[in-house]
Motif scaffolding. Structure first.
Motif, mmCIF file in Angstrom:
data_model
loop_
_atom_site.group_PDB
_atom_site.id
_atom_site.type_symbol
_atom_site.label_atom_id
_atom_site.label_comp_id
_atom_site.label_asym_id
_atom_site.label_seq_id
_atom_site.Cartn_x
_atom_site.Cartn_y
_atom_site.Cartn_z
ATOM 1 N N ALA A 173 79.421 5.062 80.591
ATOM 2 C CA ALA A 173 79.811 4.975 79.181
ATOM 3 C C ALA A 173 81.321 4.774 79.049
ATOM 4 O O ALA A 173 81.790 4.300 78.022
ATOM 5 C CB ALA A 173 79.361 6.224 78.432
ATOM 6 N N ASN A 174 82.077 5.155 80.082
ATOM 7 C CA ASN A 174 83.531 4.954 80.057
ATOM 8 C C ASN A 174 83.961 3.749 80.894
ATOM 9 O O ASN A 174 85.058 3.722 81.429
ATOM 10 C CB ASN A 174 84.247 6.205 80.589
ATOM 11 N N HIS A 189 76.183 -0.962 74.075
ATOM 12 C CA HIS A 189 76.640 -0.735 72.697
ATOM 13 C C HIS A 189 78.045 -0.132 72.667
ATOM 14 O O HIS A 189 78.595 0.026 71.600
ATOM 15 C CB HIS A 189 75.644 0.136 71.935
ATOM 16 N N LYS A 190 78.636 0.190 73.777
ATOM 17 C CA LYS A 190 80.038 0.603 73.780
ATOM 18 C C LYS A 190 80.868 -0.530 74.388
ATOM 19 O O LYS A 190 81.480 -1.313 73.689
ATOM 20 C CB LYS A 190 80.218 1.900 74.560
ATOM 21 N N THR A 191 80.839 -0.625 75.709
ATOM 22 C CA THR A 191 81.704 -1.577 76.407
ATOM 23 C C THR A 191 81.461 -3.026 75.973
ATOM 24 O O THR A 191 82.391 -3.819 75.907
ATOM 25 C CB THR A 191 81.472 -1.452 77.924
ATOM 26 N N PHE A 192 80.201 -3.355 75.689
ATOM 27 C CA PHE A 192 79.894 -4.765 75.410
ATOM 28 C C PHE A 192 79.632 -5.025 73.927
ATOM 29 O O PHE A 192 78.902 -5.953 73.580
ATOM 30 C CB PHE A 192 78.788 -5.263 76.343
ATOM 31 N N SER A 193 80.221 -4.162 73.083
ATOM 32 C CA SER A 193 80.508 -4.523 71.690
ATOM 33 C C SER A 193 79.360 -4.631 70.696
ATOM 34 O O SER A 193 79.554 -5.214 69.642
ATOM 35 C CB SER A 193 81.321 -5.826 71.650
ATOM 36 N N THR A 194 78.185 -4.066 70.998
ATOM 37 C CA THR A 194 77.169 -4.062 69.942
ATOM 38 C C THR A 194 77.533 -2.999 68.916
ATOM 39 O O THR A 194 77.927 -1.901 69.287
ATOM 40 C CB THR A 194 75.772 -3.784 70.540
ATOM 41 N N PRO A 195 77.410 -3.305 67.619
ATOM 42 C CA PRO A 195 77.686 -2.280 66.614
ATOM 43 C C PRO A 195 76.791 -1.067 66.860
ATOM 44 O O PRO A 195 75.598 -1.229 67.108
ATOM 45 C CB PRO A 195 77.287 -2.956 65.291
ATOM 46 N N HIS A 196 77.384 0.117 66.826
ATOM 47 C CA HIS A 196 76.547 1.304 67.029
ATOM 48 C C HIS A 196 77.066 2.467 66.198
ATOM 49 O O HIS A 196 78.138 2.418 65.628
ATOM 50 C CB HIS A 196 76.453 1.679 68.499
ATOM 51 N N GLY A 197 76.295 3.502 66.183
ATOM 52 C CA GLY A 197 76.601 4.665 65.358
ATOM 53 C C GLY A 197 75.350 5.042 64.603
ATOM 54 O O GLY A 197 74.451 4.219 64.430
ATOM 55 N N GLY A 198 75.287 6.303 64.190
ATOM 56 C CA GLY A 198 74.112 6.746 63.449
ATOM 57 C C GLY A 198 72.829 6.673 64.256
ATOM 58 O O GLY A 198 71.745 6.639 63.706
ATOM 59 N N GLY A 199 72.948 6.620 65.577
ATOM 60 C CA GLY A 199 71.739 6.722 66.394
ATOM 61 C C GLY A 199 71.187 5.397 66.894
ATOM 62 O O GLY A 199 70.144 5.354 67.518
ATOM 63 N N GLY A 200 71.854 4.267 66.649
ATOM 64 C CA GLY A 200 71.303 3.057 67.238
ATOM 65 C C GLY A 200 71.886 1.817 66.618
ATOM 66 O O GLY A 200 72.713 1.931 65.747
ATOM 67 N N PRO A 201 71.511 0.638 67.080
ATOM 68 C CA PRO A 201 70.661 0.376 68.234
ATOM 69 C C PRO A 201 71.482 0.455 69.513
ATOM 70 O O PRO A 201 72.707 0.379 69.455
ATOM 71 C CB PRO A 201 70.199 -1.063 67.993
ATOM 72 N N GLY A 202 70.812 0.608 70.631
ATOM 73 C CA GLY A 202 71.559 0.711 71.874
ATOM 74 C C GLY A 202 70.836 0.051 73.026
ATOM 75 O O GLY A 202 69.734 -0.469 72.879
ATOM 76 N N ASN A 253 65.982 -2.335 80.849
ATOM 77 C CA ASN A 253 64.939 -1.726 80.018
ATOM 78 C C ASN A 253 65.365 -0.511 79.188
ATOM 79 O O ASN A 253 64.874 -0.353 78.076
ATOM 80 C CB ASN A 253 63.739 -1.342 80.886
ATOM 81 N N PRO A 254 66.241 0.389 79.666
ATOM 82 C CA PRO A 254 66.525 1.609 78.888
ATOM 83 C C PRO A 254 67.192 1.313 77.539
ATOM 84 O O PRO A 254 67.965 0.370 77.413
ATOM 85 C CB PRO A 254 67.464 2.404 79.799
ATOM 86 N N PHE A 255 66.904 2.166 76.555
ATOM 87 C CA PHE A 255 67.333 1.931 75.175
ATOM 88 C C PHE A 255 68.652 2.600 74.796
ATOM 89 O O PHE A 255 69.096 2.455 73.660
ATOM 90 C CB PHE A 255 66.251 2.409 74.205
ATOM 91 N N ALA A 256 69.246 3.398 75.684
ATOM 92 C CA ALA A 256 70.491 4.099 75.333
ATOM 93 C C ALA A 256 71.127 4.589 76.613
ATOM 94 O O ALA A 256 70.504 4.540 77.683
ATOM 95 C CB ALA A 256 70.196 5.290 74.423
ATOM 96 N N GLY A 257 72.361 5.094 76.488
ATOM 97 C CA GLY A 257 73.030 5.657 77.649
ATOM 98 C C GLY A 257 72.225 6.813 78.236
ATOM 99 O O GLY A 257 71.968 6.858 79.447
ATOM 100 N N ALA A 258 71.810 7.724 77.380
ATOM 101 C CA ALA A 258 71.065 8.889 77.860
ATOM 102 C C ALA A 258 69.752 8.450 78.520
ATOM 103 O O ALA A 258 69.325 9.007 79.539
ATOM 104 C CB ALA A 258 70.793 9.853 76.705
ATOM 105 N N HIS A 259 69.104 7.445 77.946
ATOM 106 C CA HIS A 259 67.856 6.921 78.515
ATOM 107 C C HIS A 259 68.133 6.288 79.887
ATOM 108 O O HIS A 259 67.339 6.418 80.821
ATOM 109 C CB HIS A 259 67.277 5.896 77.535
ATOM 110 N N GLY A 260 69.293 5.640 80.018
ATOM 111 C CA GLY A 260 69.711 5.078 81.298
ATOM 112 C C GLY A 260 69.941 6.185 82.327
ATOM 113 O O GLY A 260 69.540 6.062 83.489
ATOM 114 N N GLU A 261 70.582 7.276 81.894
ATOM 115 C CA GLU A 261 70.803 8.403 82.814
ATOM 116 C C GLU A 261 69.466 8.917 83.345
ATOM 117 O O GLU A 261 69.300 9.150 84.551
ATOM 118 C CB GLU A 261 71.521 9.550 82.091
#
Ligand code: PLP
Length: 488
Positions: free
Chosen positions: A245-246, A269-282, A133-141
């Motif tokens: 994230a690492n 969006h890092k390890t599993f290759s979704t394009p990211h940057g500029g704030g999303g998507p994640g 469900n979480p939308f980003a790394g920080a949201h996951g934390e």
């Protein structure tokens, strides 16, 4: 490229009466609308012909740097190449036309894909269960820390209000802990970049809810004391949180669950290759060890005894942290990535990322200061140039790299060193690309020695040269009218 479209807004290319489409005759008489239904002002739309529209947007698309245009060694961000098959899968109309409230029986395929990703991540992380469900790394934390709070609360252990975070941690770690209502206590790193185990031990007591760790840490060094740390933390009644994230260098090699971590997140969006940057998507899925599953956020996707899939909620859950089941398009890309690489392919990512990072490190260490001289994992940190007498800083080096056609590494993070230059090449780069980056870094070191003034002016060739980041953040001008006003 400097042509007449360059650096202009579509409104500036507009010419009254110019059009890019011919609307066929409706074949019925024209009627004047009653005046109370018509606009008081004309709509200010740009009037442009079709080639102008195409050139405008095509030129604009190449003004920014992307991993599809060049090497992007932005440490900690894992800017690996994003295979296009992943986009094809998630853009398929069978996926894009789903409604989040569709009845379970009508979306069994999508639920199976979702559940399969949960199981793949659980296997990769060594965890019992995952929420996507979480939308980003920080949201996951934040979600993971809420799970940890729910766990302590469920045992009536209400005095655990602190989270211990190493000084090398990503800024989101202390921020998430604060948002979760917990107090952040910092633990120092040793000169080799790893957590000071003794200092950590001294901080542990019954007021500690969790210890957050990144492994390998942000200096790219594997925390080899992690088993000992886990034991100490668990003995003190606290839980171990893994900032995943690492995870890239660990894929298929080592699992956080086996290192003693109880809760973790993964950045799809890092390890599993979704394009990211500029704030999303994640997407920042959270995994938990056995015993913590019931606290995960609602809703969840489960496989029932009859083999079908269902969206369920649990009364012990910490509640909802997103409107529905998270960012489905990113989840599908991750599943496509995992399934197209397979076990064998995934297990190569980490070793190749590690090899690439060490290759760059060893090729530049005679010119750049290496504060931690060890075999690194997927990334490493230089502390600027060895020769500091020229006054050339990490910022100058990063800006000059743009002239050479490379994205800059992460700069001034981690905070362990004054001139941090954090390089993460990822596994997807060829030796030729790594060699041309190394050549550029060596040329810059030569320029620093011979013409340092030129470096302080860099970049000289980019569309935008040295923006005032602070002013742009404090006083953003985001519309055409803002720009016109500011030009007056
Ligand atoms: C990127 C990153 C995060 C945060 O992830 P977001 O998706 O940007 O919120 C946390 N920790 C580390 C080490 C990271 O590199």
């Amino acid at each position: 490229m400097n042509n007449e479209y360059y650096g202009k807004l579509i409104f500036e290319l507009s010419r009254s009466g110019r059009r890019g489409a011919a609307i066929p005759d409706a074949g019925c008489p024209q009627v004047d609308l009653p005046t109370h239904l018509t606009r008081a002002h004309t709509v200010n739309l740009p009037c442009v012909d079709e080639p102008t529209v195409v050139r405008h947007y095509t030129n604009m698309s190449t003004n920014n740097f992307g991993v599809d245009t060049g090497f992007y060694p932005l440490g900690s961000c894992t800017m690996k190449y994003n295979p296009k098959i992943n986009d094809e899968v998630c853009a398929h109309h069978a996926m894009t036309r789903l409604h989040p409230a569709a009845p379970d029986e009508s979306v069994q395929g999508a639920l199976e894909a979702y559940w399969t990703l949960q199981r793949c991540l659980a296997e990769i992380g060594g965890m019992a269960e995952f929420t996507l469900n979480p939308f980003a790394g920080a949201h996951g934390e934040l979600t993971g820390l809420m799970v940890i709070r729910a766990y302590h609360d469920s045992r009536g252990d209400k005095g655990r209000t602190k989270v211990i975070v190493p000084d090398s941690a990503h800024g989101t770690n202390p921020a998430s802990a604060a948002v979760a209502g917990l107090k952040v206590v910092e633990v120092k790193s040793l000169p080799d970049g790893t957590v000071d185990v003794q200092a950590l031990g001294a901080l542990l007591d019954d007021s500690v809810a969790a210890v957050m760790m990144t492994n390998p840490n942000t200096a790219g060094i594997f925390e080899s004391n992690v088993a000992e740390i886990s034991e100490m933390v668990h003995k003190a009644g606290a839980l171990m949180y893994y900032d995943g994230a690492n995870l890239n260098p660990m894929l298929g090699i080592a699992r956080p669950g086996d290192m003693g971590f109880d809760v973790m997140h993964i950045n799809l969006h890092k390890t599993f290759s979704t394009p990211h940057g500029g704030g999303g998507p994640g997407s920042g899925p959270v995994g938990v060890c056995a015993g913590l599953e019931k606290f995960l956020p609602n809703p969840r996707v489960v496989k029932k005894a009859d083999g079908s899939f269902a969206v369920t909620t649990s009364p012990d859950s910490l509640g909802s942290i997103s409107a529905t089941l998270g960012n489905f398009a990113v989840q599908l890309r991750a599943l496509s990535y995992i399934m197209s690489l397979g076990n064998e392919g995934l297990c190569q990512a980490g070793p190749l990322a590690t090899l690439n990072a060490n290759y760059i490190k060893e090729s530049l260490r005679d010119l750049y200061k290496l504060p931690i001289d060890r075999v690194c994992k997927h990334e490493f940190v230089f502390d600027g140039l060895i020769d500091k007498s020229t006054g050339v800083t990490t910022l100058n080096i990063a800006k000059r790299l743009l002239d050479y056609g490379f994205h800059a590494p992460t700069i001034y993070f981690p905070l362990l060193f004054h001139e941090s230059l954090m390089i993460e090449p990822t596994e997807t780069e060829s030796k030729e690309t790594l060699d041309s980056f190394i050549d550029a870094m060596r040329s810059i070191a030569r320029e620093a020695a011979t013409a340092p003034e030129c470096l302080k002016e860099a970049p000289l060739t980019t569309p935008v040269r040295r923006p005032d980041d602070t002013a742009a953040a404090l006083n953003p001008r985001v519309t055409w009218n803002d720009l016109k006003t500011s030009a007056q």
